[in-house]
Motif scaffolding. Structure first.
Motif, PDB file in Angstrom:
ATOM      1  N   LEU A 161     -19.209 -23.771  44.130  1.00  0.00           N
ATOM      2  CA  LEU A 161     -18.489 -22.514  43.902  1.00  0.00           C
ATOM      3  C   LEU A 161     -17.019 -22.754  43.583  1.00  0.00           C
ATOM      4  N   LEU A 162     -16.457 -23.851  44.092  1.00  0.00           N
ATOM      5  CA  LEU A 162     -15.079 -24.186  43.746  1.00  0.00           C
ATOM      6  C   LEU A 162     -14.984 -24.731  42.320  1.00  0.00           C
ATOM      7  N   VAL A 163     -16.007 -25.488  41.912  1.00  0.00           N
ATOM      8  CA  VAL A 163     -16.007 -26.075  40.567  1.00  0.00           C
ATOM      9  C   VAL A 163     -16.288 -25.024  39.506  1.00  0.00           C
ATOM     10  N   LEU A 164     -17.117 -24.051  39.834  1.00  0.00           N
ATOM     11  CA  LEU A 164     -17.597 -23.066  38.855  1.00  0.00           C
ATOM     12  C   LEU A 164     -16.475 -22.436  38.028  1.00  0.00           C
ATOM     13  N   GLY A 186     -28.294 -28.553  57.091  1.00  0.00           N
ATOM     14  CA  GLY A 186     -27.656 -27.267  56.787  1.00  0.00           C
ATOM     15  C   GLY A 186     -26.192 -27.422  56.422  1.00  0.00           C
ATOM     16  N   PHE A 187     -25.492 -28.320  57.118  1.00  0.00           N
ATOM     17  CA  PHE A 187     -24.088 -28.569  56.780  1.00  0.00           C
ATOM     18  C   PHE A 187     -23.953 -29.127  55.373  1.00  0.00           C
ATOM     19  N   LEU A 188     -24.799 -30.095  55.039  1.00  0.00           N
ATOM     20  CA  LEU A 188     -24.754 -30.679  53.695  1.00  0.00           C
ATOM     21  C   LEU A 188     -25.048 -29.624  52.629  1.00  0.00           C
ATOM     22  N   GLN A 189     -25.991 -28.727  52.907  1.00  0.00           N
ATOM     23  CA  GLN A 189     -26.306 -27.657  51.959  1.00  0.00           C
ATOM     24  C   GLN A 189     -25.083 -26.795  51.693  1.00  0.00           C
ATOM     25  N   MET A 190     -24.422 -26.344  52.760  1.00  0.00           N
ATOM     26  CA  MET A 190     -23.282 -25.447  52.582  1.00  0.00           C
ATOM     27  C   MET A 190     -22.068 -26.177  52.015  1.00  0.00           C
ATOM     28  N   ALA A 191     -21.908 -27.461  52.340  1.00  0.00           N
ATOM     29  CA  ALA A 191     -20.828 -28.239  51.727  1.00  0.00           C
ATOM     30  C   ALA A 191     -21.044 -28.341  50.226  1.00  0.00           C
ATOM     31  N   SER A 192     -22.281 -28.593  49.820  1.00  0.00           N
ATOM     32  CA  SER A 192     -22.600 -28.662  48.398  1.00  0.00           C
ATOM     33  C   SER A 192     -22.383 -27.311  47.726  1.00  0.00           C
ATOM     34  N   ALA A 237     -36.344 -14.365  48.704  1.00  0.00           N
ATOM     35  CA  ALA A 237     -36.229 -12.947  48.398  1.00  0.00           C
ATOM     36  C   ALA A 237     -34.902 -12.364  48.878  1.00  0.00           C
ATOM     37  N   ALA A 238     -34.305 -12.975  49.900  1.00  0.00           N
ATOM     38  CA  ALA A 238     -33.070 -12.420  50.459  1.00  0.00           C
ATOM     39  C   ALA A 238     -31.925 -12.403  49.445  1.00  0.00           C
ATOM     40  N   PRO A 239     -31.568 -13.552  48.828  1.00  0.00           N
ATOM     41  CA  PRO A 239     -30.508 -13.494  47.821  1.00  0.00           C
ATOM     42  C   PRO A 239     -30.928 -12.730  46.583  1.00  0.00           C
ATOM     43  N   GLY A 240     -32.248 -12.620  46.352  1.00  0.00           N
ATOM     44  CA  GLY A 240     -32.700 -11.870  45.188  1.00  0.00           C
ATOM     45  C   GLY A 240     -32.555 -10.371  45.368  1.00  0.00           C
ATOM     46  N   ALA A 290     -26.463 -25.964  43.347  1.00  0.00           N
ATOM     47  CA  ALA A 290     -26.767 -25.374  42.040  1.00  0.00           C
ATOM     48  C   ALA A 290     -27.287 -23.951  42.184  1.00  0.00           C
ATOM     49  N   LEU A 291     -28.068 -23.699  43.238  1.00  0.00           N
ATOM     50  CA  LEU A 291     -28.599 -22.353  43.458  1.00  0.00           C
ATOM     51  C   LEU A 291     -27.478 -21.366  43.754  1.00  0.00           C
ATOM     52  N   PHE A 292     -26.496 -21.764  44.561  1.00  0.00           N
ATOM     53  CA  PHE A 292     -25.366 -20.880  44.846  1.00  0.00           C
ATOM     54  C   PHE A 292     -24.538 -20.640  43.585  1.00  0.00           C
ATOM     55  N   ALA A 293     -24.406 -21.664  42.748  1.00  0.00           N
ATOM     56  CA  ALA A 293     -23.711 -21.468  41.479  1.00  0.00           C
ATOM     57  C   ALA A 293     -24.455 -20.450  40.619  1.00  0.00           C
ATOM     58  N   TYR A 294     -25.777 -20.512  40.644  1.00  0.00           N
ATOM     59  CA  TYR A 294     -26.589 -19.522  39.914  1.00  0.00           C
ATOM     60  C   TYR A 294     -26.331 -18.114  40.437  1.00  0.00           C
ATOM     61  N   PHE A 295     -26.289 -17.958  41.774  1.00  0.00           N
ATOM     62  CA  PHE A 295     -26.017 -16.639  42.355  1.00  0.00           C
ATOM     63  C   PHE A 295     -24.655 -16.114  41.909  1.00  0.00           C
ATOM     64  N   ALA A 296     -23.659 -16.991  41.872  1.00  0.00           N
ATOM     65  CA  ALA A 296     -22.304 -16.571  41.531  1.00  0.00           C
ATOM     66  C   ALA A 296     -22.132 -16.309  40.045  1.00  0.00           C
ATOM     67  N   ALA A 297     -22.768 -17.122  39.193  1.00  0.00           N
ATOM     68  CA  ALA A 297     -22.538 -17.016  37.752  1.00  0.00           C
ATOM     69  C   ALA A 297     -23.398 -15.955  37.086  1.00  0.00           C
ATOM     70  N   THR A 298     -24.585 -15.712  37.597  1.00  0.00           N
ATOM     71  CA  THR A 298     -25.508 -14.808  36.918  1.00  0.00           C
ATOM     72  C   THR A 298     -24.969 -13.385  36.747  1.00  0.00           C
ATOM     73  N   PRO A 299     -24.330 -12.767  37.766  1.00  0.00           N
ATOM     74  CA  PRO A 299     -23.774 -11.429  37.514  1.00  0.00           C
ATOM     75  C   PRO A 299     -22.784 -11.403  36.354  1.00  0.00           C
ATOM     76  N   VAL A 300     -21.964 -12.447  36.232  1.00  0.00           N
ATOM     77  CA  VAL A 300     -20.996 -12.510  35.137  1.00  0.00           C
ATOM     78  C   VAL A 300     -21.720 -12.626  33.795  1.00  0.00           C
TER      79      VAL A 300
END
Length: 396
Positions: free
Chosen positions: A356-359, A345-351, A143-146, A226-236
Motif C-alpha cells: 500500500l505504501l508502494v502503490l 499474520g504479522f508477515l501478511q500485514m507487513a507485506s 467474501a468479507a473484503p468483497g 498483492a491482494l491488498f493492493a488490488y483492494f486499494a487500486a480497484t476502486p480507482v
C-alpha cells in the motif's frame, strides 16, 4: 483431532478470520463523510487505515503466544472485548484523536481474532483435513473484503458512518456467543507452553530461520500484499471507467466468487500434486492476470471488460495460493501453532503495508501500477519457493 460439527466450526473460524477485513473495508465508502463530520482534512483518511493495520500487525505477535500459554478462549474473548470497546469509542468519537484511538483498539482486538482462527484450525484439523478446512475458511473469508464496501455504503447511506462501526460491534458479539457454544477451548492444558520473553524471541527467531516456515510463509505474505493492493487500486480503476460507489461494491461482491471456485479446487489439487505445486500454479495464474491488467489500459473499447477478466484470473490464483500456503506454513508446527500463526499474520500485514505504501509511488496508470505489484509479488514468491537443500514438507 476434534472434527465434530466441522461445518459450524469452519463458519465460525471464517467469521473470525474475516473480522479484520470487514473492519478495514466497511469504512472505505463512508470515509469522506467520516472525515468531514469530524472536521479533519482529507489527508486524515490514511491514518484512519494505518492506525488499525499497524496495531493489527504487531498485535498478532503477542496474541498467538499468549494463546499458547493461557489457552485459546481467554485470549480470543479478551480480543473481542477490546474490539467492541474500540468500535464503541470510534463510533462515538467527536474528534480525529478519539477515532484513531478507537481504530487502534479495533486493530488490537482483531489481531487476536485473526491469529486464533488459524491456531484453532491447527488444533482441530491436520493433514488433508486441515487443507480442506483452510480452503473453506479462506474462501468464506474472501467474501468479507468483497462485500464489506457495499455493506458499508448501504449502512452509511441509511444511518450514517457511525452505524458502520456499530454494525461491527454486533458482529463481534455474535461471534463471541457462537464461539462459546460451538468451539469453546481447543487447546488442552497439558499442551500449553510456558514461554518467557527470551524463549518467545528464540521461538520467533527459530521459525524465521526454518525454511519449512519461511518459504511458504513468504509466498503467502507476498500474495496477501498483492491482494491488498488490488483492494486499494480497484476502486480507482473502476471510477476511471465511470463506475459509481454501489457499482464498485457490487464488483467486489461478484469478484469473490473466483476465490470460492479456486478454494474448492485447491485441496483436491494439493492431494494429487502436493501443496507446493498448487502454490506455484496459483502464482503463475497471478502473473498472467498482471499481463491482462496491463492490456486493460491499452484497450479503449473493452478496457473495463479486460480488467474484469484480469481481476477474476488474479482472484482465482489467490484462491489457490492462500489455503495451500497457509496449510504448508502451519502444518509442521503443531506445538507452536499460536506462535507460527502469529508470525504468519504479522508477515501478511507487513507485506500489505509495503504494497500500500508502494502503490501511490509508481507513476503508471492505476491498472498498470497494480499489475506491476502483482507481477513483482508473484516473482518474489516464486523465488522464495525455489528448491533448496531442505524440501518443503507436506501439510501434515
Amino acid at each position: 483431532m476434534r472434527t465434530e460439527s466441522s461445518p459450524a466450526v469452519i463458519l465460525l473460524l471464517a467469521a473470525l478470520t474475516a473480522l479484520a477485513m470487514l473492519a478495514t473495508n466497511i469504512v472505505l465508502p463512508v470515509m469522506p463523510a467520516m472525515i468531514a463530520d469530524l472536521g479533519a482534512s482529507a489527508s486524515a483518511a490514511a491514518p484512519v487505515l494505518w492506525s488499525f493495520l499497524a496495531v493489527f500487525a504487531v498485535g498478532q505477535l503477542f496474541a498467538g503466544p499468549l494463546s499458547d500459554r493461557f489457552g485459546r478462549r481467554p485470549i480470543l474473548f479478551s480480543g473481542l472485548a477490546i474490539f467492541v470497546a474500540g468500535s464503541a469509542i470510534a463510533a462515538s468519537a467527536d474528534g480525529l484523536t478519539a477515532l484513531l484511538a478507537g481504530r487502534a483498539l479495533q486493530g488490537l482486538g482483531a489481531a487476536a481474532a485473526s491469529v486464533l482462527s488459524r491456531a484453532v484450525l491447527r488444533d482441530l484439523f491436520e493433514g488433508a483435513a486441515l487443507a480442506r478446512a483452510l480452503g473453506w475458511v479462506m474462501s468464506i473469508m474472501a467474501a468479507a473484503p468483497g462485500f464489506a464496501p457495499l455493506l458499508g455504503a448501504l449502512i452509511g447511506e441509511a444511518w450514517g458512518w457511525r452505524a458502520t462501526l456499530v454494525a461491527l460491534i454486533a458482529v463481534a458479539v455474535v461471534i463471541a456467543i457462537a464461539h462459546q457454544r460451538i468451539a469453546g477451548e481447543t487447546l488442552p492444558a497439558t499442551q500449553r507452553s510456558r514461554l518467557g520473553a527470551r524463549a518467545l524471541a528464540r521461538g520467533y527467531a527459530a521459525l524465521l530461520a526454518n525454511p519449512r516456515f519461511t518459504r511458504p510463509a513468504l509466498a503467502n505474505a507476498l500474495t496477501m500484499g498483492a491482494l491488498f493492493a488490488y483492494f486499494a487500486a480497484t476502486p480507482v480503476v473502476l471510477r476511471g471507467f465511470g463506475i459509481g460507489t454501489v457499482g464498485i461494491g457490487l464488483f467486489f461482491g461478484v469478484a469473490v466468487f473466483a476465490v470460492f471456485a479456486a478454494s474448492f479446487r485447491a485441496p483436491r489439487l494439493a492431494a494429487r500434486v502436493g501443496p507446493a505445486r498448487v502454490i506455484a500454479l496459483g502464482l503463475s495464474i497471478a502473473a498472467v492476470a498482471a499481463g491482462i491488467a496491463v492490456a486493460s489500459t491499452l484497450s479503449d473499447a473493452h478496457g473495463l471488460i479486460v480488467y474484469v477478466v484480469a481481476a477474476a484470473v488474479f482472484l482465482f490464483g489467490v484462491g489457490l495460493i492462500i489455503p495451500a500456503s497457509t496449510a504448508l506454513t502451519l502444518g509442521p508446527f503443531a506445538a507452536q501453532a499460536g506462535q507460527a500463526s502469529a508470525l504468519l499474520g504479522f508477515l501478511q500485514m507487513a507485506s500489505a503495508t509495503v504494497a500500500l505504501l508502494v502503490l501511490p509511488s509508481i507513476a503508471l496508470p492505476p491498472a498498470a501500477t497494480l499489475a506491476t505489484i502483482i507481477a513483482a509479488s508473484a516473482l518474489l514468491a516464486r523465488i522464495a519457493l525455489r528448491p533448496g537443500r531442505e524440501p518443503l514438507p507436506a501439510a501434515a
